[in-house]
Design an enzyme around this catalytic site. Structure first.
Site, PDB file in Angstrom:
ATOM      1  N   MET A  24       0.846  -1.188   0.000  1.00  0.00           N
ATOM      2  CA  MET A  24       0.000   0.000   0.000  1.00  0.00           C
ATOM      3  C   MET A  24       0.882   1.239   0.000  1.00  0.00           C
ATOM      4  O   MET A  24       1.673   1.454   0.917  1.00  0.00           O
ATOM      5  CB  MET A  24      -0.918  -0.002   1.223  1.00  0.00           C
ATOM      6  CG  MET A  24      -1.972  -1.097   1.184  1.00  0.00           C
ATOM      7  SD  MET A  24      -2.994  -1.157   2.676  1.00  0.00           S
ATOM      8  CE  MET A  24      -1.836  -1.953   3.815  1.00  0.00           C
ATOM      9  N   THR A  25       0.750   2.041  -1.035  1.00  0.00           N
ATOM     10  CA  THR A  25       1.531   3.271  -1.141  1.00  0.00           C
ATOM     11  C   THR A  25       1.176   4.213   0.002  1.00  0.00           C
ATOM     12  O   THR A  25       0.009   4.432   0.296  1.00  0.00           O
ATOM     13  CB  THR A  25       1.238   3.966  -2.487  1.00  0.00           C
ATOM     14  OG1 THR A  25       1.687   3.126  -3.537  1.00  0.00           O
ATOM     15  CG2 THR A  25       1.943   5.302  -2.580  1.00  0.00           C
ATOM     16  N   GLN A  99       7.697  -5.373  -2.835  1.00  0.00           N
ATOM     17  CA  GLN A  99       6.914  -5.295  -4.064  1.00  0.00           C
ATOM     18  C   GLN A  99       7.674  -4.422  -5.054  1.00  0.00           C
ATOM     19  O   GLN A  99       7.910  -3.241  -4.809  1.00  0.00           O
ATOM     20  CB  GLN A  99       5.519  -4.709  -3.848  1.00  0.00           C
ATOM     21  CG  GLN A  99       4.682  -4.879  -5.121  1.00  0.00           C
ATOM     22  CD  GLN A  99       3.392  -4.088  -5.118  1.00  0.00           C
ATOM     23  OE1 GLN A  99       3.406  -2.866  -5.180  1.00  0.00           O
ATOM     24  NE2 GLN A  99       2.272  -4.793  -5.059  1.00  0.00           N
ATOM     25  N   HIS A 182       4.744  -6.454  -9.213  1.00  0.00           N
ATOM     26  CA  HIS A 182       3.458  -5.765  -9.367  1.00  0.00           C
ATOM     27  C   HIS A 182       2.990  -5.928 -10.816  1.00  0.00           C
ATOM     28  O   HIS A 182       3.450  -5.236 -11.716  1.00  0.00           O
ATOM     29  CB  HIS A 182       3.620  -4.288  -9.018  1.00  0.00           C
ATOM     30  CG  HIS A 182       2.323  -3.557  -8.793  1.00  0.00           C
ATOM     31  ND1 HIS A 182       1.165  -3.866  -9.449  1.00  0.00           N
ATOM     32  CD2 HIS A 182       2.022  -2.518  -7.971  1.00  0.00           C
ATOM     33  CE1 HIS A 182       0.197  -3.054  -9.049  1.00  0.00           C
ATOM     34  NE2 HIS A 182       0.692  -2.223  -8.147  1.00  0.00           N
ATOM     35  N   TYR A 187      -0.644  -0.871 -14.104  1.00  0.00           N
ATOM     36  CA  TYR A 187       0.755  -0.469 -14.196  1.00  0.00           C
ATOM     37  C   TYR A 187       1.435  -1.204 -15.354  1.00  0.00           C
ATOM     38  O   TYR A 187       0.783  -1.847 -16.170  1.00  0.00           O
ATOM     39  CB  TYR A 187       1.456  -0.693 -12.855  1.00  0.00           C
ATOM     40  CG  TYR A 187       1.035   0.315 -11.807  1.00  0.00           C
ATOM     41  CD1 TYR A 187       1.521   1.619 -11.841  1.00  0.00           C
ATOM     42  CD2 TYR A 187       0.121  -0.011 -10.813  1.00  0.00           C
ATOM     43  CE1 TYR A 187       1.133   2.559 -10.904  1.00  0.00           C
ATOM     44  CE2 TYR A 187      -0.287   0.920  -9.872  1.00  0.00           C
ATOM     45  CZ  TYR A 187       0.223   2.207  -9.927  1.00  0.00           C
ATOM     46  OH  TYR A 187      -0.182   3.136  -9.007  1.00  0.00           O
ATOM     47  N   GLY A 312     -11.026  -6.443   0.183  1.00  0.00           N
ATOM     48  CA  GLY A 312     -12.226  -6.481   0.993  1.00  0.00           C
ATOM     49  C   GLY A 312     -12.559  -7.831   1.575  1.00  0.00           C
ATOM     50  O   GLY A 312     -13.718  -8.115   1.893  1.00  0.00           O
ATOM     51  N   GLY A 335      -6.116  -4.971   3.624  1.00  0.00           N
ATOM     52  CA  GLY A 335      -5.424  -3.715   3.373  1.00  0.00           C
ATOM     53  C   GLY A 335      -5.741  -2.628   4.371  1.00  0.00           C
ATOM     54  O   GLY A 335      -4.982  -2.369   5.308  1.00  0.00           O
ATOM     55  N   TYR A 364      -1.798   9.501   2.059  1.00  0.00           N
ATOM     56  CA  TYR A 364      -0.527   9.681   1.360  1.00  0.00           C
ATOM     57  C   TYR A 364       0.289  10.840   1.928  1.00  0.00           C
ATOM     58  O   TYR A 364       1.199  11.344   1.270  1.00  0.00           O
ATOM     59  CB  TYR A 364      -0.781   9.907  -0.134  1.00  0.00           C
ATOM     60  CG  TYR A 364      -1.606   8.815  -0.763  1.00  0.00           C
ATOM     61  CD1 TYR A 364      -1.170   7.499  -0.769  1.00  0.00           C
ATOM     62  CD2 TYR A 364      -2.855   9.091  -1.317  1.00  0.00           C
ATOM     63  CE1 TYR A 364      -1.931   6.486  -1.316  1.00  0.00           C
ATOM     64  CE2 TYR A 364      -3.619   8.078  -1.873  1.00  0.00           C
ATOM     65  CZ  TYR A 364      -3.164   6.788  -1.873  1.00  0.00           C
ATOM     66  OH  TYR A 364      -3.927   5.784  -2.429  1.00  0.00           O
TER      67      TYR A 364
END
Length: 383
Positions: A24-25, A99, A182, A187, A312, A335, A364
């Site tokens: 998770m960024t 990742q 990834h 991406y 989820g 997550g 972020y």
């Protein structure tokens, strides 16, 4: 929930349970260098009982990060920063995969911008499989918040595969237990797979076999470094960042890819199911994703590769999947719950409530805002 709290061997590594924290960024690095607050963040989750932690997406090259303050792994300062984190996570009792994400004007492909600072520093164009712009985009850290641009077609994809391999070498030096490639969310690898973003007429485009080539060659190169300690994340339903094919083409493409992936002996494949939160609407009343049951559709293609399920997934669902697909589904990723509950595994095992609320405005970070806010300041349960 007994099955989820049993040890599991993935690749050459044994983890304490089957509850993973996915990539998770969070945008908290010092420019591209991992720092002390990142170490605190990962250690909190390791102490909180995460069986497997997958790092936030780590840039394999300077070019074109879409996110400011995202960490990289192409130089010694970055490797040293990550080594402090992996050592601390191991001391806290967890395991951690890196990742790897291609975030150049090649790395995230067409999801970069020529005015992004690292893209300018790299001195190369925004590259992608084909010169096709993604719709949408909003670079909030650039004046005017511009959208995506039309990229330049990548002249030699093998150069990017070499970057992935070098990143894997660097990740091993940094002490990661394995790497997760990834291949999801629109991406670079996903752009090669998808026939709406890949219109090449060479060996990297056209047929399903050609479009899958970049992903398979990347996995092969990374496995030369990490052996069985390699994984991949996939989002067959698409949608995110303007990818997605008709259903028949989607199933044929990912079915072929997963059949070939079976031959690698990977640590796991992470399958991410459709999530309406990440399904954009570029045309009025028309969502972008190819909605279908990802787990039911693709689990049968993976005959001998462990599967981790994501997006989820509840504890009860995870337990049911472990039972229904015994020997195939090995674990679950949660997550947002890991973001808001650093002690998530302990809470779930002991029946404690999940009572912290995610503040999306701090997800972020922000200029001038304390980095710990919404990052390392979530409270733990009182035991």
């Amino acid at each position: 929930m007994a099955s989820l709290f049993t040890p599991l061997k993935i690749g050459s590594t044994t983890i304490q349970n089957r509850l993973g924290m996915p990539a998770m960024t969070r945008s908290r690095s010092s420019a591209t260098i991992p720092n002390e607050i990142m170490k605190e963040y990962y250690v909190q989750r390791a102490k909180g009982g995460a069986g497997l932690i997958v790092s936030e997406g780590i840039l394999i090259a300077r070019q074109g990060t879409e996110w400011p303050n995202a960490p990289g792994i192409w130089n010694q300062s970055q490797i040293a920063g990550w080594k402090k984190i992996t050592d601390a996570v191991h001391e806290a009792g967890s395991k951690i995969y890196a990742q790897l994400i291609s975030h150049c004007g090649c790395a995230v492909g067409r999801l970069s911008h020529p005015d992004a600072p690292e893209q300018i520093a790299a001195g190369v164009p925004v590259y992608a499989p084909s010169a096709i712009a993604a719709r949408g985009g909003k670079f909030r850290f650039l004046p005017g918040e511009p959208g995506y641009v039309t990229p330049t077609e990548i002249p030699d994809p093998t150069a990017l595969i070499a970057q992935f391999k070098q990143a894997a070498i660097n990740a091993k030096e940094a002490g990661f237990d394995g790497v997760e490639v990834h291949g999801a969310s629109g991406y670079l690898l996903h752009q090669f797979l998808d026939n709406t973003s890949n219109k090449r007429n060479d060996k990297w485009g056209g047929s399903i076999e050609n479009r899958a080539r970049f992903t398979l060659e990347t996995l092969k190169a990374v496995a030369e470094v990490y052996g069985s300690d390699v994984a991949i994340k996939l989002t067959p339903a698409g949608g995110t960042y303007d990818v997605g094919m008709p259903l028949d083409e989607t199933i044929a493409t990912f079915g072929y890819l997963l059949t070939e992936i079976n031959k690698f002996g990977l640590a796991y494949v992470c399958l991410v199911r459709y999530n309406p939160m990440f399904d954009p609407e570029f045309e009025p009343g028309k969502k972008r994703a190819t909605v279908h049951d990802v787990f039911q559709t693709y689990i049968p293609f993976l005959k001998n590769t462990p599967i981790w399920i994501n997006s989820g997934v509840t504890l009860e669902e995870g337990e049911e999947f472990l039972k229904s697909y015994s020997g195939k589904v090995a674990g679950i990723f949660m997550g947002f719950n890991w973001l808001t509950h650093p002690d998530l595994a302990k809470r779930l095992q002991e029946g404690k409530p999940l009572d912290n609320v995610l503040d999306f405005s701090t997800l972020y970070g922000a200029v001038g805002v304390e980095p710990a806010l919404g990052y390392t300041d979530y409270k733990e349960a009182v035991y």
